[in-house]
Design a protein around this motif. Structure first.
Motif, PDB file in Angstrom:
ATOM      1  N   PRO A 111      -2.076   6.722   8.808  1.00  0.00           N
ATOM      2  CA  PRO A 111      -2.334   5.278   8.835  1.00  0.00           C
ATOM      3  C   PRO A 111      -1.018   4.524   8.928  1.00  0.00           C
ATOM      4  CG  PRO A 111      -2.522   6.118   6.605  1.00  0.00           C
ATOM      5  CD  PRO A 111      -2.314   7.313   7.487  1.00  0.00           C
ATOM      6  N   PHE A 112      -1.083   3.224   9.238  1.00  0.00           N
ATOM      7  CA  PHE A 112       0.157   2.491   9.511  1.00  0.00           C
ATOM      8  C   PHE A 112       0.994   2.200   8.263  1.00  0.00           C
ATOM      9  CE2 PHE A 112      -3.059  -0.961   9.270  1.00  0.00           C
ATOM     10  CZ  PHE A 112      -2.510  -1.774   8.302  1.00  0.00           C
ATOM     11  N   MET A 113       0.464   2.519   7.083  1.00  0.00           N
ATOM     12  CA  MET A 113       1.253   2.455   5.862  1.00  0.00           C
ATOM     13  C   MET A 113       1.045   3.736   5.080  1.00  0.00           C
ATOM     14  SD  MET A 113       0.762  -1.479   4.506  1.00  0.00           S
ATOM     15  CE  MET A 113       2.031  -1.306   3.238  1.00  0.00           C
ATOM     16  N   TRP A 114       2.091   4.209   4.395  1.00  0.00           N
ATOM     17  CA  TRP A 114       1.898   5.351   3.511  1.00  0.00           C
ATOM     18  C   TRP A 114       1.481   4.859   2.133  1.00  0.00           C
ATOM     19  CZ3 TRP A 114       7.090   4.191   4.956  1.00  0.00           C
ATOM     20  CH2 TRP A 114       7.934   3.794   3.920  1.00  0.00           C
ATOM     21  N   SER A 115       0.800   5.699   1.379  1.00  0.00           N
ATOM     22  CA  SER A 115       0.317   5.323   0.051  1.00  0.00           C
ATOM     23  C   SER A 115       0.222   6.572  -0.814  1.00  0.00           C
ATOM     24  CB  SER A 115      -1.045   4.620   0.142  1.00  0.00           C
ATOM     25  OG  SER A 115      -1.977   5.423   0.860  1.00  0.00           O
ATOM     26  N   GLU A 116       0.320   6.372  -2.112  1.00  0.00           N
ATOM     27  CA  GLU A 116       0.366   7.499  -3.053  1.00  0.00           C
ATOM     28  C   GLU A 116      -1.009   8.028  -3.432  1.00  0.00           C
ATOM     29  OE1 GLU A 116       0.402   4.982  -7.208  1.00  0.00           O
ATOM     30  OE2 GLU A 116       2.241   5.985  -6.595  1.00  0.00           O
ATOM     31  N   GLY A 117      -2.036   7.181  -3.308  1.00  0.00           N
ATOM     32  CA  GLY A 117      -3.400   7.624  -3.554  1.00  0.00           C
ATOM     33  C   GLY A 117      -3.865   7.605  -4.990  1.00  0.00           C
ATOM     34  N   VAL A 118      -3.003   7.254  -5.948  1.00  0.00           N
ATOM     35  CA  VAL A 118      -3.404   7.346  -7.362  1.00  0.00           C
ATOM     36  C   VAL A 118      -3.250   6.040  -8.129  1.00  0.00           C
ATOM     37  CG1 VAL A 118      -2.954   9.823  -7.506  1.00  0.00           C
ATOM     38  CG2 VAL A 118      -1.115   8.205  -8.042  1.00  0.00           C
ATOM     39  N   CYS A 119      -2.570   5.051  -7.587  1.00  0.00           N
ATOM     40  CA  CYS A 119      -2.428   3.788  -8.318  1.00  0.00           C
ATOM     41  C   CYS A 119      -3.778   3.064  -8.345  1.00  0.00           C
ATOM     42  CB  CYS A 119      -1.343   2.918  -7.692  1.00  0.00           C
ATOM     43  SG  CYS A 119      -1.806   2.121  -6.132  1.00  0.00           S
ATOM     44  N   CYS A 142      -4.977   1.946  -4.853  1.00  0.00           N
ATOM     45  CA  CYS A 142      -5.438   3.065  -4.025  1.00  0.00           C
ATOM     46  C   CYS A 142      -6.802   3.551  -4.471  1.00  0.00           C
ATOM     47  CB  CYS A 142      -4.424   4.213  -4.074  1.00  0.00           C
ATOM     48  SG  CYS A 142      -2.903   3.923  -3.141  1.00  0.00           S
ATOM     49  N   ARG A 143      -7.004   3.663  -5.764  1.00  0.00           N
ATOM     50  CA  ARG A 143      -8.305   4.127  -6.261  1.00  0.00           C
ATOM     51  C   ARG A 143      -9.425   3.154  -5.910  1.00  0.00           C
ATOM     52  NH1 ARG A 143      -5.373   5.685 -11.026  1.00  0.00           N
ATOM     53  NH2 ARG A 143      -6.159   3.831 -12.104  1.00  0.00           N
ATOM     54  N   GLU A 144      -9.056   1.879  -5.740  1.00  0.00           N
ATOM     55  CA  GLU A 144     -10.050   0.871  -5.358  1.00  0.00           C
ATOM     56  C   GLU A 144     -10.208   0.764  -3.850  1.00  0.00           C
ATOM     57  OE1 GLU A 144      -8.524  -2.616  -7.231  1.00  0.00           O
ATOM     58  OE2 GLU A 144      -8.869  -1.860  -9.261  1.00  0.00           O
ATOM     59  N   GLY A 145      -9.422   1.560  -3.101  1.00  0.00           N
ATOM     60  CA  GLY A 145      -9.530   1.562  -1.652  1.00  0.00           C
ATOM     61  C   GLY A 145      -8.594   0.610  -0.947  1.00  0.00           C
ATOM     62  N   LEU A 146      -7.784  -0.149  -1.700  1.00  0.00           N
ATOM     63  CA  LEU A 146      -6.854  -1.096  -1.082  1.00  0.00           C
ATOM     64  C   LEU A 146      -5.486  -0.432  -0.949  1.00  0.00           C
ATOM     65  CD1 LEU A 146      -6.853  -3.966   0.072  1.00  0.00           C
ATOM     66  CD2 LEU A 146      -5.968  -4.753  -2.143  1.00  0.00           C
ATOM     67  N   THR A 147      -5.427   0.559  -0.081  1.00  0.00           N
ATOM     68  CA  THR A 147      -4.213   1.377   0.043  1.00  0.00           C
ATOM     69  C   THR A 147      -3.013   0.595   0.563  1.00  0.00           C
ATOM     70  OG1 THR A 147      -5.041   2.080   2.213  1.00  0.00           O
ATOM     71  CG2 THR A 147      -5.469   3.540   0.343  1.00  0.00           C
ATOM     72  N   THR A 148      -3.261  -0.526   1.240  1.00  0.00           N
ATOM     73  CA  THR A 148      -2.157  -1.335   1.755  1.00  0.00           C
ATOM     74  C   THR A 148      -1.439  -2.104   0.646  1.00  0.00           C
ATOM     75  OG1 THR A 148      -3.828  -2.987   2.339  1.00  0.00           O
ATOM     76  CG2 THR A 148      -3.002  -1.568   4.094  1.00  0.00           C
ATOM     77  N   SER A 149      -2.002  -2.125  -0.547  1.00  0.00           N
ATOM     78  CA  SER A 149      -1.339  -2.737  -1.702  1.00  0.00           C
ATOM     79  C   SER A 149      -0.802  -1.682  -2.658  1.00  0.00           C
ATOM     80  CB  SER A 149      -2.308  -3.671  -2.443  1.00  0.00           C
ATOM     81  OG  SER A 149      -2.618  -4.810  -1.666  1.00  0.00           O
ATOM     82  N   CYS A 150      -0.716  -0.440  -2.210  1.00  0.00           N
ATOM     83  CA  CYS A 150      -0.231   0.654  -3.063  1.00  0.00           C
ATOM     84  C   CYS A 150       1.095   0.274  -3.718  1.00  0.00           C
ATOM     85  CB  CYS A 150      -0.044   1.917  -2.216  1.00  0.00           C
ATOM     86  SG  CYS A 150       0.681   3.301  -3.126  1.00  0.00           S
ATOM     87  N   GLU A 151       1.211   0.569  -5.007  1.00  0.00           N
ATOM     88  CA  GLU A 151       2.399   0.187  -5.769  1.00  0.00           C
ATOM     89  C   GLU A 151       3.655   0.914  -5.302  1.00  0.00           C
ATOM     90  OE1 GLU A 151       1.202   0.894  -9.774  1.00  0.00           O
ATOM     91  OE2 GLU A 151      -0.116  -0.865  -9.841  1.00  0.00           O
ATOM     92  N   HIS A 152       3.483   2.040  -4.632  1.00  0.00           N
ATOM     93  CA  HIS A 152       4.633   2.783  -4.118  1.00  0.00           C
ATOM     94  C   HIS A 152       4.507   3.037  -2.613  1.00  0.00           C
ATOM     95  CE1 HIS A 152       4.557   3.836  -8.478  1.00  0.00           C
ATOM     96  NE2 HIS A 152       5.842   3.578  -8.341  1.00  0.00           N
ATOM     97  N   GLY A 153       3.711   2.216  -1.956  1.00  0.00           N
ATOM     98  CA  GLY A 153       3.484   2.393  -0.527  1.00  0.00           C
ATOM     99  C   GLY A 153       4.569   1.744   0.309  1.00  0.00           C
ATOM    100  N   GLY A 154       4.446   1.906   1.610  1.00  0.00           N
ATOM    101  CA  GLY A 154       5.421   1.334   2.523  1.00  0.00           C
ATOM    102  C   GLY A 154       4.937   1.382   3.950  1.00  0.00           C
ATOM    103  N   PHE A 155       5.714   0.766   4.808  1.00  0.00           N
ATOM    104  CA  PHE A 155       5.329   0.535   6.199  1.00  0.00           C
ATOM    105  C   PHE A 155       6.308   1.256   7.105  1.00  0.00           C
ATOM    106  CE2 PHE A 155       4.959  -2.095  10.055  1.00  0.00           C
ATOM    107  CZ  PHE A 155       3.593  -2.326  10.112  1.00  0.00           C
ATOM    108  N   TRP A 156       5.788   2.065   8.019  1.00  0.00           N
ATOM    109  CA  TRP A 156       6.657   2.777   8.956  1.00  0.00           C
ATOM    110  C   TRP A 156       7.538   1.793   9.715  1.00  0.00           C
ATOM    111  CZ3 TRP A 156       5.875   7.294   7.133  1.00  0.00           C
ATOM    112  CH2 TRP A 156       4.599   7.742   6.814  1.00  0.00           C
ATOM    113  N   GLY A 157       8.795   2.116   9.855  1.00  0.00           N
ATOM    114  CA  GLY A 157       9.723   1.245  10.547  1.00  0.00           C
ATOM    115  C   GLY A 157      10.383   0.220   9.654  1.00  0.00           C
ATOM    116  N   SER A 158      10.007   0.176   8.363  1.00  0.00           N
ATOM    117  CA  SER A 158      10.721  -0.695   7.435  1.00  0.00           C
ATOM    118  C   SER A 158      12.127  -0.143   7.234  1.00  0.00           C
ATOM    119  CB  SER A 158       9.979  -0.799   6.107  1.00  0.00           C
ATOM    120  OG  SER A 158       9.776   0.478   5.536  1.00  0.00           O
ATOM    121  N   VAL A 159      13.013  -0.964   6.712  1.00  0.00           N
ATOM    122  CA  VAL A 159      14.411  -0.562   6.561  1.00  0.00           C
ATOM    123  C   VAL A 159      14.508   0.730   5.742  1.00  0.00           C
ATOM    124  CG1 VAL A 159      16.665  -1.212   5.630  1.00  0.00           C
ATOM    125  CG2 VAL A 159      15.239  -2.925   6.762  1.00  0.00           C
TER     126      VAL A 159
END
Length: 347
Positions: A84-92, A95-112
């Motif tokens: 997917p266009f953002m990575w996510s840890e799957g356990v915060c 993520c457990r609520e399905g909002l993986t784009t708000s993952c506390e340790h997630g990020g976006f490909w191509g970010s610095v």
């Protein structure tokens, strides 16, 4: 390895960059087979969103796992996977609520500091939670690879918009925007059972795809004329569900104006421009709901994947130009000039 970098507006380069390596036990390194250029990448290309000179770019890809960290158990070397266009840890909590784009340790490909999808390989953090394994035989099927690549972003994003808008059996859905996301919104609305789907767009090649995806009507007008046309098609009432897949003030204003009283707008167009076009008093008076935002496509991939694999949906026609990695700068130019709808990069 070779990868795409951005240095200034309209200055895209394919350059040598360090090979990705496993840094953490949960990482994987994926060799990219297919990636693509997103309409949202064009905001950086045009200088409308800031990037550092030399920053990596691209957030949609699928490929083969080449290496995994010691704690990775869900995928292994040789697996075909989509990211997917953002990575996510799957356990915060998110993520457990399905909002993986708000993952506390997630990020976006191509970010610095991270790899971009438009390159030869990518280091994937939290590989078990982020990557989704695909059937190995898909690697030899170009059409299926293209369809699967859309799960990285545009198909999941179109689905998110259709869900937010409330597309369902018996509903009339209108889709504002004839880019890849808008077209996938048409396909998603059809998949969700919408009876009537009105596609707003003026480029015939794109509206032809919209009809192929399930649109029953096409409105080529813009602004007030588009509103009048949609209302004429809907007995003056407007659509129950409206997908907004552009992100400009005009497109949002149109979306509000063509929504039926009591209806909803699913907005996924990345906002850009001077304003939003929202008049809260109009939305209040007419009981119009607004839902959407950054699509948690990782949550949707398991739901959409079986339908792609069995041919129930085929989003692959959104790709109308394929380039090799060295041709990525030309691909940006083609999309910016609207001579291409969506460019796929084949490694």
């Amino acid at each position: 390895m070779r990868a795409t970098t951005i240095h200034a507006p309209f200055d895209m380069r394919v350059e040598d960059v360090p090979d990705p390596v496993v840094r953490n036990p949960g990482d994987a390194v994926v060799r990219v087979l297919r990636s693509c250029i997103c309409g949202s990448d064009l905001w950086a290309y045009r200088g409308e969103s800031v990037r550092q000179p030399g920053q990596r770019i691209g957030h949609e890809f699928l490929g083969i796992v080449e290496e995994t960290g010691a704690e990775v158990s869900g995928v292994r070397r040789g697996d075909l996977v989509v990211a997917p266009f953002m990575w996510s840890e799957g356990v915060c909590d998110y993520c457990r609520e399905g909002l993986t784009t708000s993952c506390e340790h997630g990020g976006f490909w191509g970010s610095v500091g991270s790899d971009g999808g438009q390159g030869e390989a990518v280091r994937v953090p939290f590989a078990d939670a982020t990557l989704v394994a695909l059937p190995a035989e898909a690697a030899s099927d170009d059409r299926l690879l293209a369809a699967l690549l859309t799960l990285s972003d545009v198909m999941g994003t179109g689905h998110h918009a259709a869900l937010g808008a409330g597309a369902r059996a018996g509903a009339t859905v209108a889709v504002v925007g004839d880019g890849a996301v808008g077209l996938c919104g048409v396909l998603a609305a059809k998949r969700l059972g919408a009876d009537r789907i009105i596609a707003l767009g003026r480029h015939e090649a794109r509206t032809d795809i919209a009809r192929r995806f399930g649109a029953t009507d096409v409105v080529a007008e813009r602004g007030d004329a588009a509103v009048e046309a949609v209302r004429e098609l809907t007995r003056g009432q407007g659509a129950h569900a409206v997908v907004e897949a552009v992100g400009t003030e005009q497109s949002m204003r149109t979306a509000v104006s063509i929504t039926r009283d009591g209806g909803a707008i699913g907005f996924v167009g990345v906002p850009h421009g001077s304003g939003t076009g929202l008049d809260l008093s109009v939305m209040f008076d007419r009981n119009i709901a607004l839902r959407g935002g950054v699509a948690p496509v990782r949550t949707y991939i398991p739901e959409l994947l079986p339908d792609v694999l069995d041919g129930t949906i085929d989003p692959s026609p959104v790709f109308d130009l394929t380039v090799g990695l060295e041709g990525v700068p030309d691909g940006y130019k083609a999309m910016d000039e609207r001579t291409a709808l969506k460019v796929m990069v084949a490694n």
